[in-house]
Scaffold this active site. Structure first.
Site, PDB file in Angstrom:
ATOM      1  N   LYS A 229       0.856  -1.203   0.000  1.00 50.87           N
ATOM      2  CA  LYS A 229       0.000   0.000   0.000  1.00 50.87           C
ATOM      3  C   LYS A 229       0.888   1.248   0.000  1.00 50.87           C
ATOM      4  CE  LYS A 229      -1.618   1.660   4.075  1.00 50.87           C
ATOM      5  NZ  LYS A 229      -1.330   3.075   4.383  1.00 50.87           N
ATOM      6  N   ASN A 230       1.937   1.242   0.839  1.00 49.14           N
ATOM      7  CA  ASN A 230       2.722   2.471   1.022  1.00 49.14           C
ATOM      8  C   ASN A 230       3.717   2.722  -0.097  1.00 49.14           C
ATOM      9  OD1 ASN A 230       1.215   2.909   3.237  1.00 49.14           O
ATOM     10  ND2 ASN A 230       2.772   2.298   4.728  1.00 49.14           N
TER      11      ASN A 230
ATOM     12  N   CYS B 284      -5.316   8.315   9.801  1.00 49.46           N
ATOM     13  CA  CYS B 284      -5.406   7.664  11.114  1.00 49.46           C
ATOM     14  C   CYS B 284      -4.967   8.625  12.214  1.00 49.46           C
ATOM     15  CB  CYS B 284      -4.477   6.451  11.155  1.00 49.46           C
ATOM     16  SG  CYS B 284      -5.239   5.032  10.415  1.00 49.46           S
TER      17      CYS B 284
ATOM     18  N   LEU C  80       7.541  19.431   7.952  1.00 43.27           N
ATOM     19  CA  LEU C  80       8.761  19.057   7.203  1.00 43.27           C
ATOM     20  C   LEU C  80       8.477  19.086   5.697  1.00 43.27           C
ATOM     21  CD1 LEU C  80      10.041  16.052   9.352  1.00 43.27           C
ATOM     22  CD2 LEU C  80      10.806  18.426   9.413  1.00 43.27           C
TER      23      LEU C  80
ATOM     24  N   ASP D 178       4.908   0.392  11.987  1.00 41.67           N
ATOM     25  CA  ASP D 178       3.680  -0.238  11.480  1.00 41.67           C
ATOM     26  C   ASP D 178       3.565  -1.693  11.916  1.00 41.67           C
ATOM     27  OD1 ASP D 178       3.556   1.462   8.249  1.00 41.67           O
ATOM     28  OD2 ASP D 178       3.134   2.106  10.288  1.00 41.67           O
TER      29      ASP D 178
ATOM     30  N   ARG E 261      -8.415  -0.227   4.676  1.00 43.14           N
ATOM     31  CA  ARG E 261      -7.539   0.777   4.072  1.00 43.14           C
ATOM     32  C   ARG E 261      -6.208   0.144   3.690  1.00 43.14           C
ATOM     33  NH1 ARG E 261      -6.516   5.921   7.480  1.00 43.14           N
ATOM     34  NH2 ARG E 261      -5.195   6.185   5.668  1.00 43.14           N
TER      35      ARG E 261
HETATM   36  C1  EPZ Z   1       4.402   6.767   6.292  1.00 43.10           C
HETATM   37  O1  EPZ Z   1       3.633   7.780   6.932  1.00 43.10           O
HETATM   38  C2  EPZ Z   1       3.485   5.565   6.196  1.00 43.10           C
HETATM   39  N1  EPZ Z   1       2.332   5.905   5.376  1.00 43.10           N
HETATM   40  C3  EPZ Z   1       3.047   5.142   7.596  1.00 43.10           C
HETATM   41  O2  EPZ Z   1       2.245   3.964   7.461  1.00 43.10           O
HETATM   42  C4  EPZ Z   1       4.289   4.798   8.406  1.00 43.10           C
HETATM   43  O3  EPZ Z   1       3.896   4.486   9.731  1.00 43.10           O
HETATM   44  C5  EPZ Z   1       5.240   6.006   8.431  1.00 43.10           C
HETATM   45  O4  EPZ Z   1       5.543   6.402   7.076  1.00 43.10           O
HETATM   46  C6  EPZ Z   1       6.536   5.695   9.153  1.00 43.10           C
HETATM   47  O5  EPZ Z   1       7.159   4.622   8.538  1.00 43.10           O
HETATM   48  C7  EPZ Z   1       2.463   5.901   4.026  1.00 43.10           C
HETATM   49  O6  EPZ Z   1       3.526   5.647   3.499  1.00 43.10           O
HETATM   50  C8  EPZ Z   1       1.237   6.209   3.234  1.00 43.10           C
HETATM   51  P1  EPZ Z   1       6.458  10.075   8.517  1.00 43.10           P
HETATM   52  P2  EPZ Z   1       4.189   9.296   7.014  1.00 43.10           P
HETATM   53  O7  EPZ Z   1       6.327  11.343   7.773  1.00 43.10           O
HETATM   54  O8  EPZ Z   1       4.924   9.621   5.772  1.00 43.10           O
HETATM   55  C9  EPZ Z   1       6.494  13.180  12.075  1.00 43.10           C
HETATM   56  C10 EPZ Z   1       0.313   2.668   7.721  1.00 43.10           C
HETATM   57  O9  EPZ Z   1      -0.231   2.136   8.697  1.00 43.10           O
HETATM   58  N2  EPZ Z   1       6.414  14.206  11.030  1.00 43.10           N
HETATM   59  O10 EPZ Z   1       7.699   9.248   8.330  1.00 43.10           O
HETATM   60  O11 EPZ Z   1       3.085  10.163   7.435  1.00 43.10           O
HETATM   61  C11 EPZ Z   1       5.189  12.414  12.194  1.00 43.10           C
HETATM   62  O12 EPZ Z   1       4.292  13.125  13.026  1.00 43.10           O
HETATM   63  C12 EPZ Z   1       0.856   4.072   7.831  1.00 43.10           C
HETATM   64  O13 EPZ Z   1       0.473   2.107   6.602  1.00 43.10           O
HETATM   65  C13 EPZ Z   1       6.565  15.541  11.394  1.00 43.10           C
HETATM   66  O14 EPZ Z   1       6.767  15.868  12.560  1.00 43.10           O
HETATM   67  O15 EPZ Z   1       5.223   9.137   8.216  1.00 43.10           O
HETATM   68  C14 EPZ Z   1       5.608  11.108  12.790  1.00 43.10           C
HETATM   69  O16 EPZ Z   1       5.728  11.282  14.196  1.00 43.10           O
HETATM   70  C15 EPZ Z   1       0.662   4.643   9.225  1.00 43.10           C
HETATM   71  N3  EPZ Z   1       6.453  16.497  10.440  1.00 43.10           N
HETATM   72  C16 EPZ Z   1       7.007  10.894  12.197  1.00 43.10           C
HETATM   73  O17 EPZ Z   1       7.438  12.175  11.701  1.00 43.10           O
HETATM   74  C17 EPZ Z   1       6.226  16.182   9.116  1.00 43.10           C
HETATM   75  O18 EPZ Z   1       6.185  17.099   8.268  1.00 43.10           O
HETATM   76  C18 EPZ Z   1       7.026   9.894  11.062  1.00 43.10           C
HETATM   77  O19 EPZ Z   1       6.191  10.392  10.064  1.00 43.10           O
HETATM   78  C19 EPZ Z   1       6.093  14.826   8.767  1.00 43.10           C
HETATM   79  C20 EPZ Z   1       6.191  13.846   9.732  1.00 43.10           C
END
Ligand code: EPZ
Length: 416
Positions: free
Chosen positions: A20-21, A113, A122, A303, A395
């Site tokens: 999915k991701n 979610c 970021l 995850d 999802r």
């Molecule tokens: C991706 O989400 C995945 N989703 C998530 O999978 C996964 O848990 C996550 O990466 C971490 O591996 C998809 O790829 C669609 P991040 P993403 O930006 O990109 C903080 C699932 O169940 N952050 O790496 O949103 C954020 O709050 C989903 O399949 C900021 O602070 O994850 C989090 O604490 C859930 N500012 C951390 O970084 C930002 O601008 C990681 O977020 C962006 C993120």
């Protein structure tokens, strides 16, 4: 809802769905590339349907043929309607692609979610470094790159997966070179860049912390097979683990699974990997998984934390979890507790004292991976477990109940 009559003992074979991701950022990339893109091995998920609706809203023609998605990217406008943005967090990754294709984009802050505040600071600060004007008014983002995207040096404060993907999608057709320091290294980034380079992009170092992108004039769509879903694979492994099962998974990328093998070996499972297959044999009773600390790839992925917690819940001893990625990713602990699990959550830390046997109960999914973890727990519990909120599970998991039933579980899906 999903209804499980446990305990079960899983055995048999299963082909793991496409990731999915990876599918989601690949669909955003298809918007950016001119002409036709064909993606193979795309899972049939509600999040993928949402992404297709975003593409169609932008003017693309999309067709699904089984697990193949065909996208003709005739983009006419680069705006994402509010209801589509709110239904899926990863819709933010369309921002970079739209800026590359249209020079502008209009969308509202994403939903998804409730794993925590889910900020996009970021994403925005990085895109501003590339010369994108972003105006945030009333929850809407009005973005434009009047002089085109300018290559720049961008250092990410945190290796955010989405921000890395957005940056790459914005920079591939930018002017000059972009260097990303502290880029996310998740395999889905490498999958995206493999596709982009085949479309004519010049991205180097995908999967490493430093990614270099030499902007090119335009990209043309091509064919690509989506990588297997490593988190779906681990979810099925956890299902085999908690039921003393013997399951073989086909279409598994063994490198991607490596960071998650620790808890399976720790808990006494035997895992054998050969080519694209993985076999897991579980003991009658699991040892505790001991200590799980979630980190960016190649650390243990957040995850996979919920499904492993379902294993720890029935382990012969105490396990400790530290969730370093999301602020609120222990919501499944409440449902597991209703099933008799002994879990203490204190901020980032959760301590799980394994019990002999969980008891079936009516529980509620609060998010995608947490819902799947409750289903996994239901497989090992004595009696009937009803997991509601399966719209979250749909999802990210294609036919979860059917696949588990094919492996011998007494499980079915019913309208609530
Ligand atoms: C991706 O989400 C995945 N989703 C998530 O999978 C996964 O848990 C996550 O990466 C971490 O591996 C998809 O790829 C669609 P991040 P993403 O930006 O990109 C903080 C699932 O169940 N952050 O790496 O949103 C954020 O709050 C989903 O399949 C900021 O602070 O994850 C989090 O604490 C859930 N500012 C951390 O970084 C930002 O601008 C990681 O977020 C962006 C993120």
């Amino acid at each position: 809802m999903i209804i499980i009559d446990g305990p079960a003992e899983l055995s048999g074979e299963l082909t793991v769905q496409g990731a999915k991701n990876s599918t989601l950022p690949l669909l955003a990339a298809a918007l950016l590339c001119k002409g036709q893109t064909v993606l193979h091995n795309c899972p049939d998920l509600s999040d993928v349907d949402t992404a297709l609706r975003i593409l169609e809203h932008a003017g693309c023609r999309c067709k699904r043929e089984g697990h193949d998605l065909i996208v003709d990217s005739a983009v006419t406008q680069c705006e994402i309607p509010e209801e589509l943005m709110r239904s899926m967090r990863s819709s933010i990754v369309f921002l970079g692609a739209m800026i590359s294709r249209c020079g502008s984009a209009r969308l509202c802050a994403p939903g998804g979610c409730e794993l925590g505040p889910r900020p996009i600071d970021l994403h925005l600060s990085s895109l501003r470094r590339l010369g994108v004007d972003i105006e945030e008014t009333g929850g809407w983002l009005n973005c434009s790159a009047p002089h085109g995207v300018e290559g720049a040096y961008v250092s990410l404060a945190f290796p955010s997966v989405g921000a890395t993907e957005n940056l790459i999608l914005a920079a591939v057709c930018g002017k000059g070179t972009t260097i990303i320091a502290n880029a996310a290294r998740e395999p889905e980034i490498s999958d995206l860049c493999e596709y982009l380079n085949r479309c004519g992009a010049r991205v180097y170092g995908a999967g490493e912390s430093c990614v270099i992108i030499d902007g090119v004039k335009e990209l043309f769509g091509c064919e690509h097979r989506v990588m297997p879903d490593r988190i779906a694979a681990v979810t099925y492994m956890a299902a085999a683990a908690v039921t003393g099962g013997n399951v073989t998974l086909r279409d598994v990328d063994n490198t991607h699974i490596l960071p998650m093998l620790g808890p399976f070996e720790e808990s006494g499972c035997e895992v054998r990997q050969l080519g694209g297959c993985l076999n897991i044999m579980a003991p009658r009773r699991l040892n505790p998984v001991r200590h799980i600390r979630t980190m960016p790839y190649p650390g243990f992925p957040t995850d996979a934390q919920p499904a492993i917690m379902s294993m720890a819940a029935v382990g012969r001893g105490t396990s400790m979890f530290v969730e370093n990625i999301f602020e609120n990713r222990y919501r499944h602990a409440e449902g597991l507790g209703r099933m008799g699990a002994k879990i203490k959550v204190e901020g980032k830390v959760a301590v799980v004292e394994g019990v002999e046997r969980l008891t079936g109960a009516a529980v509620e999914s609060a998010d995608l991976r947490g819902g799947a973890a409750l289903v996994v727990a239901g497989l090992s519990a004595q009696g009937r477990t009803q997991v509601s909120g399966t719209q979250f599970i749909r999802r990210g998991y294609e036919d979860l109940a059917k696949h588990l039933a094919d492996l011998g579980a007494r499980v079915r899906e019913e309208e609530a």
